[in-house]
Design an enzyme around this catalytic site. Structure first.
Site, PDB file in Angstrom:
ATOM      1  N   THR A   1      38.762  13.610 -31.172  1.00 61.18           N
ATOM      2  CA  THR A   1      37.429  13.704 -31.784  1.00 61.18           C
ATOM      3  C   THR A   1      37.067  15.139 -32.120  1.00 61.18           C
ATOM      4  O   THR A   1      36.341  15.403 -33.082  1.00 61.18           O
ATOM      5  CB  THR A   1      36.384  13.105 -30.815  1.00 61.18           C
ATOM      6  OG1 THR A   1      36.744  11.754 -30.589  1.00 61.18           O
ATOM      7  CG2 THR A   1      34.991  13.175 -31.361  1.00 61.18           C
TER       8      THR A   1
ATOM      9  N   THR B   1      39.751  12.457 -26.050  1.00 59.24           N
ATOM     10  CA  THR B   1      39.261  12.301 -24.676  1.00 59.24           C
ATOM     11  C   THR B   1      39.714  11.001 -24.008  1.00 59.24           C
ATOM     12  O   THR B   1      39.651  10.886 -22.798  1.00 59.24           O
ATOM     13  CB  THR B   1      37.722  12.358 -24.650  1.00 59.24           C
ATOM     14  OG1 THR B   1      37.216  11.307 -25.469  1.00 59.24           O
ATOM     15  CG2 THR B   1      37.202  13.687 -25.127  1.00 59.24           C
ATOM     16  N   ASP B   2      40.129  10.022 -24.823  1.00 62.53           N
ATOM     17  CA  ASP B   2      40.389   8.697 -24.231  1.00 62.53           C
ATOM     18  C   ASP B   2      41.527   8.696 -23.209  1.00 62.53           C
ATOM     19  O   ASP B   2      41.475   7.966 -22.228  1.00 62.53           O
ATOM     20  CB  ASP B   2      40.668   7.663 -25.327  1.00 62.53           C
ATOM     21  CG  ASP B   2      39.404   7.329 -26.112  1.00 62.53           C
ATOM     22  OD1 ASP B   2      38.326   7.786 -25.716  1.00 62.53           O
ATOM     23  OD2 ASP B   2      39.508   6.604 -27.122  1.00 62.53           O
TER      24      ASP B   2
END
Ligand code: GLU
Length: 332
Positions: A16, A96-97
């Site tokens: 992101t 970030t996942d």
């Protein structure tokens, strides 16, 4: 005498922090991994003037597409960069996942005491008030700070410094998405000042572990199964049939396993599969009980399911004997 500028290498992998949306208010439904790091760092001139920055776009992906192969490639690349004497520390930008898994993997396999900081964003680069720029600015500051040496891999998000050993993603959309649930942040950043609350995790990391990234080209198949009401063992049977080498069972609560699961597992304890027992709650310790002796389980202790999978893959790859596996879960 003015201090020599710190040389920080940024390795960009997407997420992101490099994502683009259709409008400045798009904070979901955007495309991660679209902007090049060259473009992003133009917007944080202060920190890039104070330090010597080099950067490389290794790949540009959504971190849900981070395969074991890409994670190994990233670690090898980082190791090589950190062995370069001219480099003082590294910053990795990523989605970030799966950040908590990638972070813990690097924390275990890198052989260095130089600062390694992972950073991402919850709002895409095109959003009003994106958190990516301030996070990256702060990550570079932390990487350049003398206090950050020999702390293992660190995460910088939302003005907090978190250890890769403890950090987990806890929120889908909020900028405060990363927390170390039982231990708290290892430090904070206020303005350009870096504050550390404690020194380092008490578990072994980086140059203290037996793992060496140079030995790794692949990792064995280890799956995570999450127990739930009405569980009929479907996932566990699938994992066993597909010859998973390891299985992480996230039980529904503190420690018990359902009658169906226990009956099924009784018949496969003699097979080659290594089973770690953890909890789906994601918060709290899964300590060793009689179940470990009865079923040959390994208790995940202070690791959650996602991090247990990373450690078990490495232990299987390193052919650690069954009797020693619990000891590694206690110490790493
Ligand atoms: N799914 C995306 C990724 O992990 C977006 C998550 C993020 O970066 O916040 O790359």
């Amino acid at each position: 005498m003015t201090e020599k500028k710190k040389h920080i290498k940024i390795i960009a992998t997407g997420g992101t922090i490099a994502g683009s949306g259709n409008s400045p208010t798009t904070i979901t439904g955007y495309t991660p991994g679209t902007k090049d790091i060259k473009e992003i760092i133009k917007d944080i001139p202060l920190v890039t003037e104070e330090n010597e920055i080099s950067y490389q776009q290794l790949f540009n992906i959504d971190s849900v597409d981070m395969t074991n192969e890409l994670m190994i490639q990233l670690a090898k690349h980082l190791q090589k960069s950190l062995e370069d004497e001219s480099i003082d520390g590294a910053v990795v930008t990523l989605g970030t996942d799966t950040l908590e898994e990638v972070g813990y993997f690097l924390h275990l396999v890198l052989n260095t005491d130089k600062p390694v900081i992972l950073v991402g964003a919850v709002r895409p680069a095109t959003a009003i008030g994106t958190d990516g720029l301030i996070n990256l600015h702060q990550a570079i500051n932390v990487a350049a700070d003398n206090q950050s040496v020999n702390k293992g891999v660190l995460i910088v998000m939302n003005s907090r410094i978190l250890s890769a050993r403890y950090v987990t993603k806890v929120n889908t959309t909020m900028t405060d998405a990363f927390q170390s649930l039982e231990t708290g942040a290892i430090g904070n950043i206020v303005g350009d000042r870096v504050y550390y609350f404690y020194d380092r995790p008490s578990f072994k990391h980086t140059h203290e572990t037996i793992f060496d990234i140079n030995d790794l080209t692949w990792l064995p198949k280890v799956s995570i199964v999450i127990a739930h009401q009405g569980d009929d063992n479907f996932q566990i049977k699938e994992a066993v049939n597909r010859k998973c080498e390891g299985l992480i069972i996230a039980t529904a609560g503190g420690y018990t396993i359902s009658t169906k699961i226990s009956e099924y597992l009784k018949n496969i304890v003699t097979s080659n599969i290594k089973i770690v027992r953890t909890s789906r709650l994601g918060h709290g310790i899964t300590s060793k009980t009689h179940l470990e002796n009865e079923y040959n389980f390994i208790a995940s202790e202070t690791l959650n399911a996602n991090k247990s999978r990373i450690l078990l893959m490495l232990l299987i790859k390193y052919k650690i004997k069954n009797n020693d596996l619990q000891d590694y879960f206690n110490k790493y």
